[in-house]
Design a protein around this motif. Sequence first.
Motif, PDB file in Angstrom:
ATOM      1  N   ASP A  93      13.963  -0.131  -6.716  1.00  0.00           N
ATOM      2  CA  ASP A  93      14.254  -0.645  -5.376  1.00  0.00           C
ATOM      3  C   ASP A  93      14.067   0.484  -4.369  1.00  0.00           C
ATOM      4  O   ASP A  93      13.550   1.553  -4.693  1.00  0.00           O
ATOM      5  N   THR A  94      14.488   0.277  -3.126  1.00  0.00           N
ATOM      6  CA  THR A  94      14.242   1.290  -2.097  1.00  0.00           C
ATOM      7  C   THR A  94      14.983   2.597  -2.397  1.00  0.00           C
ATOM      8  O   THR A  94      14.448   3.682  -2.165  1.00  0.00           O
ATOM      9  N   THR A 124      12.003  -3.789   4.491  1.00  0.00           N
ATOM     10  CA  THR A 124      13.354  -3.218   4.513  1.00  0.00           C
ATOM     11  C   THR A 124      13.492  -2.078   5.512  1.00  0.00           C
ATOM     12  O   THR A 124      14.580  -1.846   6.033  1.00  0.00           O
ATOM     13  N   SER A 222      18.220   0.601 -10.425  1.00  0.00           N
ATOM     14  CA  SER A 222      18.210   0.216  -9.012  1.00  0.00           C
ATOM     15  C   SER A 222      19.503  -0.505  -8.640  1.00  0.00           C
ATOM     16  O   SER A 222      19.892  -1.456  -9.310  1.00  0.00           O
ATOM     17  N   THR A 224      19.988  -2.489  -6.212  1.00  0.00           N
ATOM     18  CA  THR A 224      19.720  -3.839  -5.719  1.00  0.00           C
ATOM     19  C   THR A 224      18.556  -4.455  -6.470  1.00  0.00           C
ATOM     20  O   THR A 224      17.710  -3.748  -7.013  1.00  0.00           O
ATOM     21  N   ASN A 225      18.499  -5.772  -6.493  1.00  0.00           N
ATOM     22  CA  ASN A 225      17.344  -6.462  -7.052  1.00  0.00           C
ATOM     23  C   ASN A 225      17.154  -7.773  -6.302  1.00  0.00           C
ATOM     24  O   ASN A 225      18.082  -8.299  -5.690  1.00  0.00           O
TER      25      ASN A 225
END
Length: 263
Positions: A93-94, A124, A222, A224-225
Amino acid sequence: MKIVVCIKQVPDTVEVKIDPKTGTLIRDGVPSIINHDDKTGIEAALTLKEKMGGTVTVVSMGPPQADVALREALAMGCDEAYLVSAREFGGSDTYATSGILAAALDKVGYDVIITGRQAIDGDTAQVGPQIAEKLHLPQVSYVEEIVDAGADYVTVKRQFEDGYHIVKVKTPCLLTAIAELAEPRYMSVGGVFEAYTKEIKTIGFEELKDGLELDMIGLKGSPTNVYKSFTKEMKGAGTVLNDLTPEQAVEAIVNKLEEKFII
């Protein structure tokens, strides 16, 4: 001055379709392009190089096929290219991506880092600022013009909601580019030939592992997903009411809401 531009190869969103069963992007057969804000960043870097001297290095994290995007950047005039790629990085993720890129940039070296404001496949706007935080660099986001530059500083115009800021920042620093910053140049014929004679250096997991939070990379690491992706539903054409007084407009709106049993 060593200018490094982070770019991402993204699907051309005009052609993107969503699998109705899985809710994921169908990437097979979809053409890939350099993310537009990143391409703007390449142009800004090349313009800055022409003014100040130095080099422009382009860095991309992705699968082996991201080589195509890097060669396009070389054909535009960049001096060298690095592909950050490893199975361990897949699904990041980012937060995870910014950590991996920060470790790679530490190895590459930089005076000014330019990233696009955001990628069209994620929107994002997080990776650039997160890279700056992890490298402990001053950062300016939403840069719409590089006003001036010197041996140890850049002065930029930063887009703001109801105006703009003029910000002078010491180097090393990170800037995030918006579309208004520059109009990307075309590749030259000679540039295309030269791009395919240059080496694209690969930076993998082994080269970066000592500088990474190993439990915070890849899909498993990560925070977030994405649960599901979906296309925006098309709206009806609607009704336009012209040449009404305020009282008539209110009456027409109320009648329409009553007709649809909303009120």
